[in-house]
Motif scaffolding. Sequence first.
Motif: not given
Length: 57
Positions: A2, A4-5, A50-51, A53-56
């Motif tokens: 992704d 972020t990586q 990234d955080r 996007r994961d919280a959405r």
Amino acid sequence: MDFTQIVLGLVVLAVSSLTFAGPSALDSHVLVYALTGAALAIGMGALFLDRARDARP
């Protein structure tokens, strides 16, 4: 992979490439601080993205 990586990998590559620069090229403390600050800012930005996007839902 992704986003972020990829960004974190590029930051690590950019910082590790400083080992190829001679000591005289890194004589300026401003350059070292600017590169370190930029690497930290990019890494933190990628982490926050990234955080978020994961919280959405």
